[in-house]
Design a protein around this motif. Structure first.
Motif, PDB file in Angstrom:
ATOM      1  N   ILE A 154       0.864  -1.183   0.000  1.00 24.72           N
ATOM      2  CA  ILE A 154       0.000   0.000   0.000  1.00 24.72           C
ATOM      3  C   ILE A 154       0.897   1.228   0.000  1.00 24.72           C
ATOM      4  N   ARG A 155       1.095   1.783  -1.194  1.00 24.86           N
ATOM      5  CA  ARG A 155       2.003   2.932  -1.339  1.00 24.86           C
ATOM      6  C   ARG A 155       1.248   4.252  -1.482  1.00 24.86           C
ATOM      7  N   ARG A 156       0.116   4.222  -2.190  1.00 25.00           N
ATOM      8  CA  ARG A 156      -0.646   5.443  -2.454  1.00 25.00           C
ATOM      9  C   ARG A 156      -2.044   5.302  -1.848  1.00 25.00           C
ATOM     10  N   VAL A 157      -2.424   6.296  -1.029  1.00 28.43           N
ATOM     11  CA  VAL A 157      -3.697   6.246  -0.311  1.00 28.43           C
ATOM     12  C   VAL A 157      -4.522   7.485  -0.657  1.00 28.43           C
ATOM     13  N   ALA A 181       2.585   4.839   4.122  1.00 30.74           N
ATOM     14  CA  ALA A 181       2.419   5.071   2.692  1.00 30.74           C
ATOM     15  C   ALA A 181       3.440   6.068   2.154  1.00 30.74           C
ATOM     16  N   GLU A 182       3.699   5.953   0.860  1.00 34.50           N
ATOM     17  CA  GLU A 182       4.605   6.897   0.205  1.00 34.50           C
ATOM     18  C   GLU A 182       3.911   8.220  -0.096  1.00 34.50           C
ATOM     19  N   ALA A 183       2.604   8.176  -0.326  1.00 38.74           N
ATOM     20  CA  ALA A 183       1.850   9.393  -0.637  1.00 38.74           C
ATOM     21  C   ALA A 183       0.405   9.218  -0.196  1.00 38.74           C
ATOM     22  N   VAL A 184      -0.133  10.251   0.443  1.00 37.59           N
ATOM     23  CA  VAL A 184      -1.528  10.259   0.900  1.00 37.59           C
ATOM     24  C   VAL A 184      -2.197  11.524   0.377  1.00 37.59           C
ATOM     25  N   GLU A 185      -3.299  11.355  -0.318  1.00 33.45           N
ATOM     26  CA  GLU A 185      -4.051  12.486  -0.847  1.00 33.45           C
ATOM     27  C   GLU A 185      -5.384  12.595  -0.135  1.00 33.45           C
ATOM     28  N   ILE A 186      -5.682  13.762   0.394  1.00 43.79           N
ATOM     29  CA  ILE A 186      -7.000  14.044   0.964  1.00 43.79           C
ATOM     30  C   ILE A 186      -7.838  14.702  -0.127  1.00 43.79           C
ATOM     31  N   VAL A 215       2.802  11.878   8.176  1.00 45.31           N
ATOM     32  CA  VAL A 215       2.165  11.424   6.941  1.00 45.31           C
ATOM     33  C   VAL A 215       2.554  12.357   5.795  1.00 45.31           C
ATOM     34  N   LYS A 216       2.918  11.791   4.668  1.00 45.37           N
ATOM     35  CA  LYS A 216       3.269  12.566   3.470  1.00 45.37           C
ATOM     36  C   LYS A 216       1.971  12.905   2.745  1.00 45.37           C
ATOM     37  N   ASN A 241      -4.923   8.055 -10.409  1.00 45.58           N
ATOM     38  CA  ASN A 241      -3.738   8.146  -9.552  1.00 45.58           C
ATOM     39  C   ASN A 241      -3.213   6.786  -9.102  1.00 45.58           C
ATOM     40  N   SER A 242      -3.731   5.707  -9.651  1.00 41.32           N
ATOM     41  CA  SER A 242      -3.276   4.355  -9.298  1.00 41.32           C
ATOM     42  C   SER A 242      -3.265   4.163  -7.777  1.00 41.32           C
ATOM     43  N   ILE A 243      -4.391   4.410  -7.150  1.00 38.98           N
ATOM     44  CA  ILE A 243      -4.507   4.351  -5.695  1.00 38.98           C
ATOM     45  C   ILE A 243      -4.546   2.894  -5.221  1.00 38.98           C
ATOM     46  N   ASP A 244      -3.819   2.601  -4.141  1.00 40.35           N
ATOM     47  CA  ASP A 244      -3.801   1.259  -3.561  1.00 40.35           C
ATOM     48  C   ASP A 244      -4.848   1.094  -2.463  1.00 40.35           C
ATOM     49  N   LEU A 245      -5.178   2.192  -1.766  1.00 39.76           N
ATOM     50  CA  LEU A 245      -6.115   2.121  -0.644  1.00 39.76           C
ATOM     51  C   LEU A 245      -6.996   3.352  -0.625  1.00 39.76           C
ATOM     52  N   LEU A 246      -8.305   3.134  -0.546  1.00 39.12           N
ATOM     53  CA  LEU A 246      -9.274   4.215  -0.348  1.00 39.12           C
ATOM     54  C   LEU A 246      -9.733   4.187   1.103  1.00 39.12           C
TER      55      LEU A 246
END
Length: 280
Positions: A154-157, A181-186, A215-216, A241-246
């Protein structure tokens, strides 16, 4: 904070391997104890007229079917978890209430994270009452798409944020994933304008709070056009964005009215493409 007790819902032999493998991956990542849970619901027993007493033969058949499936699920779990240093246990329950029984719920409420499979429309025997788990357990639930057979990092959330209680609970329940995670987008979709805050500033406080946890995090505000549903906007973001986790709140009506997820949640769960963490 970390997940130290992970509960894997092994409701059928068809998804027992998938969910066990995901549970193992998470247990190894967080050095956690993994509990496999399988619950059989006793079917209605045919009655013999005129006394309307239970048919002994039917009772025996139902018990044998339940015991056979329980044994198969336990076999899969034990074989997949036979790794040195992995802390695991398997618990099986048979009752008229199935996954809604008091014994199952006590086990569920003692876990840090529930891992379960999205319903596969090709299999009508998906029996775990996931709505009950979400509404009654008080624990976060990680749903795995039925098409996703192999655990992936799980790299992108993506955090679907609207400032609600449910979204807040889900966000903080997911902190172990967010911090790793490597990147987290709100993501905020069509945030309302308030007297004390413009739409452009919505979400800045939760972003700052997560950043203090290491958190990044980035913040995205999206205005939909043409009446695009919120669920569709989130789905587009997941794909782009090729998200791994929502991460999102589980919204729904009171269980006293109907045990159904709300519109946005239900739409996303029916067509989920990424791991999804839900909390209420």
């Amino acid at each position: 904070m970390a997940y130290k007790t992970i509960l894997a819902v092994l409701d059928t032999p068809q998804n027992a391997t998938q969910i066990t493998d995901f549970g193992i991956a998470l247990a190894e990542q967080f050095s956690a104890h993994l509990v496999g849970v399988h619950a059989e619901t006793l079917a209605a027993v045919p009655l013999i007229a005129p006394m309307e007493i239970p048919d002994p033969a039917a009772v025996q058949v139902l018990q044998e079917v339940a015991q056979k499936e329980t044994a198969e699920v336990e076999r899969i779990f034990r074989e997949r978890t036979a790794k040195e240093g992995l802390s695991t246990e398997c618990r099986s329950f048979i009752s008229s209430a199935g996954y809604g029984s008091v014994s199952v719920m006590e086990t569920v409420r003692s876990s840090d994270l529930i891992v379960a499979s999205q319903s596969d429309p090709a299999h009508a025997d998906h029996r775990a009452d996931l709505e009950t788990f979400l509404f009654e357990s008080g624990r976060p639930m990680l749903l795995v798409p039925y098409t996703m057979k192999t655990p992936q990092p799980i790299r992108r959330v993506l955090v679907a944020w609207n400032g609600s209680r449910e979204a807040t609970r889900a966000t903080f329940d997911s902190l172990p994933f967010l911090k790793a995670a490597e990147a987290v987008e709100i993501l905020l979709i069509d945030p309302p304008e308030r007297n004390d805050q413009t739409p452009e500033l919505a979400g800045t406080e939760i972003a700052a709070t997560l950043a203090r946890h290491g958190v990044k995090v980035t913040l995205t505000t999206q205005e939909t056009s043409g009446g695009l549903p919120a669920a569709a906007a989130i789905e587009n973001r997941l794909a782009d964005n090729s998200i791994d986790l929502l991460v999102m709140g589980g919204y729904g009506h009171s269980r006293w009215w109907e045990m159904l997820f709300g519109g946005v949640t239900r739409s996303l769960l029916d067509s989920m493409t990424a791991l999804t963490l839900l909390s209420r």
